[in-house]
Design a protein around this motif. Structure first.
Motif, mmCIF file in Angstrom:
data_model
loop_
_atom_site.group_PDB
_atom_site.id
_atom_site.type_symbol
_atom_site.label_atom_id
_atom_site.label_comp_id
_atom_site.label_asym_id
_atom_site.label_seq_id
_atom_site.Cartn_x
_atom_site.Cartn_y
_atom_site.Cartn_z
ATOM 1 N N LEU A 1 -17.604 3.510 3.950
ATOM 2 C CA LEU A 1 -18.513 2.609 3.242
ATOM 3 C C LEU A 1 -19.674 3.400 2.641
ATOM 4 C CD1 LEU A 1 -18.710 -0.259 5.899
ATOM 5 C CD2 LEU A 1 -17.427 -0.270 3.757
ATOM 6 N N GLN B 196 -17.426 -10.446 15.003
ATOM 7 C CA GLN B 196 -18.045 -10.054 13.730
ATOM 8 C C GLN B 196 -19.337 -9.265 13.931
ATOM 9 O OE1 GLN B 196 -16.432 -10.580 10.943
ATOM 10 N NE2 GLN B 196 -14.845 -11.737 11.990
ATOM 11 N N ILE C 207 -24.917 -2.305 1.579
ATOM 12 C CA ILE C 207 -23.946 -1.599 0.735
ATOM 13 C C ILE C 207 -24.513 -1.413 -0.668
ATOM 14 C CG2 ILE C 207 -21.643 -1.722 -0.307
ATOM 15 C CD1 ILE C 207 -21.661 -1.092 2.732
ATOM 16 N N LYS D 118 -25.013 -4.710 14.935
ATOM 17 C CA LYS D 118 -24.107 -4.029 14.001
ATOM 18 C C LYS D 118 -23.024 -5.009 13.574
ATOM 19 C CE LYS D 118 -25.974 0.033 15.084
ATOM 20 N NZ LYS D 118 -26.800 0.774 14.163
ATOM 21 N N GLY D 119 -22.424 -4.748 12.434
ATOM 22 C CA GLY D 119 -21.347 -5.605 11.940
ATOM 23 C C GLY D 119 -20.570 -4.907 10.851
ATOM 24 N N MET D 120 -20.180 -5.666 9.832
ATOM 25 C CA MET D 120 -19.497 -5.163 8.641
ATOM 26 C C MET D 120 -18.152 -4.506 8.951
ATOM 27 S SD MET D 120 -22.901 -3.779 6.660
ATOM 28 C CE MET D 120 -22.020 -3.448 5.156
ATOM 29 N N ASN D 121 -17.484 -4.969 9.978
ATOM 30 C CA ASN D 121 -16.159 -4.456 10.344
ATOM 31 C C ASN D 121 -16.173 -2.942 10.540
ATOM 32 O OD1 ASN D 121 -13.405 -4.589 10.956
ATOM 33 N ND2 ASN D 121 -12.808 -4.316 8.831
ATOM 34 N N THR D 122 -17.148 -2.459 11.286
ATOM 35 C CA THR D 122 -17.310 -1.022 11.505
ATOM 36 C C THR D 122 -16.905 -0.568 12.907
ATOM 37 O OG1 THR D 122 -19.625 -1.366 12.138
ATOM 38 C CG2 THR D 122 -19.178 -0.800 9.811
ATOM 39 N N ASP E 56 -20.385 -11.272 5.676
ATOM 40 C CA ASP E 56 -21.265 -10.122 5.778
ATOM 41 C C ASP E 56 -22.301 -10.158 4.661
ATOM 42 O OD1 ASP E 56 -19.966 -8.988 7.991
ATOM 43 O OD2 ASP E 56 -18.524 -7.934 6.718
ATOM 44 N N ARG E 57 -23.462 -9.608 4.923
ATOM 45 C CA ARG E 57 -24.480 -9.439 3.881
ATOM 46 C C ARG E 57 -24.096 -8.228 3.046
ATOM 47 N NH1 ARG E 57 -29.307 -12.255 5.784
ATOM 48 N NH2 ARG E 57 -28.982 -12.823 7.959
ATOM 49 N N ASP E 58 -24.420 -8.242 1.776
ATOM 50 C CA ASP E 58 -24.070 -7.121 0.920
ATOM 51 C C ASP E 58 -25.256 -6.223 0.563
ATOM 52 O OD1 ASP E 58 -25.367 -8.822 -0.842
ATOM 53 O OD2 ASP E 58 -23.676 -9.039 -2.200
#
Length: 182
Positions: free
Chosen positions: A113, A20, A148, A38-42, A143-145
């Motif tokens: 995104l 993650q 976004i 880094k994260g957020m499924n990138t 994930d934090r929003d």
């Protein structure tokens, strides 16, 4: 005991897909070392010797500047759940921006995104695994929003203005090339 590989094995690619969070590390020839979570499924494995991540607008753009200056990039994964493992990917970075001719092909593996600014590609030269016995166990909660939401509220014009003000040079003064559209 550390082990080195010349490329990502299917087992290591499967490990990456379960993670993650990852960390991107870069440094100019002279100046500060940068290490960014880094994260957020990138993150995407594009093959045994190539990986990439979707880079979102942030407070800086250090990796882009460092890659432009010398190309060096390291990406690290740690297992925070399950069996311990640390995985490091070493190689040469490449930054692909929306105006680059390869953008339309390079963006295909990703979900676009809000706040997307570029894709960072790593051309792998070496892969290293190590035990990870000292890495603590943590539970993924989601994930934090905020990023976004922030990018969505800024909108395209607001993001461009922010990038022009905050993402043009590294903290050591190296150009990032972000607004260098041909």
């Amino acid at each position: 005991m550390a082990k080195f590989y010349s490329e990502l094995t299917p087992t290591l690619q499967a490990f990456i897909q379960k993670q993650q969070i990852f960390f991107a590390a870069s440094a100019p020839s002279q100046g500060r070392v940068n290490l960014s979570p880094k994260g957020m499924n990138t993150f995407r494995c594009l093959g045994a010797t190539e990986v990439a991540y979707l880079d979102l607008t942030g407070s800086g753009n250090e990796t882009s500047a460092h890659v432009a200056e010398n190309g060096r990039l390291t990406i690290m994964f740690c297992s925070f759940a399950g069996d311990p493992l640390i995985l490091r990917l070493y190689g040469q970075g490449e930054v692909i921006r929306p105006w680059d001719r390869t953008w339309s092909d390079r963006i295909k593996p990703f979900d676009l995104l809000p706040g997307t600014r570029q894709i960072v590609v790593l051309h792998i030269e070496s892969v290293q695994t190590s035990c990870g016995f000292g890495v603590p166990l943590y539970e993924y909660q989601g994930d934090r929003d905020q990023l976004i939401n922030w990018a969505t509220q800024k909108g395209k014009a607001g993001l461009q203005e922010y990038q022009a003000q905050k993402n043009q040079v590294s903290i050591d003064g190296y150009p990032t090339g972000l607004m260098a559209e041909d």
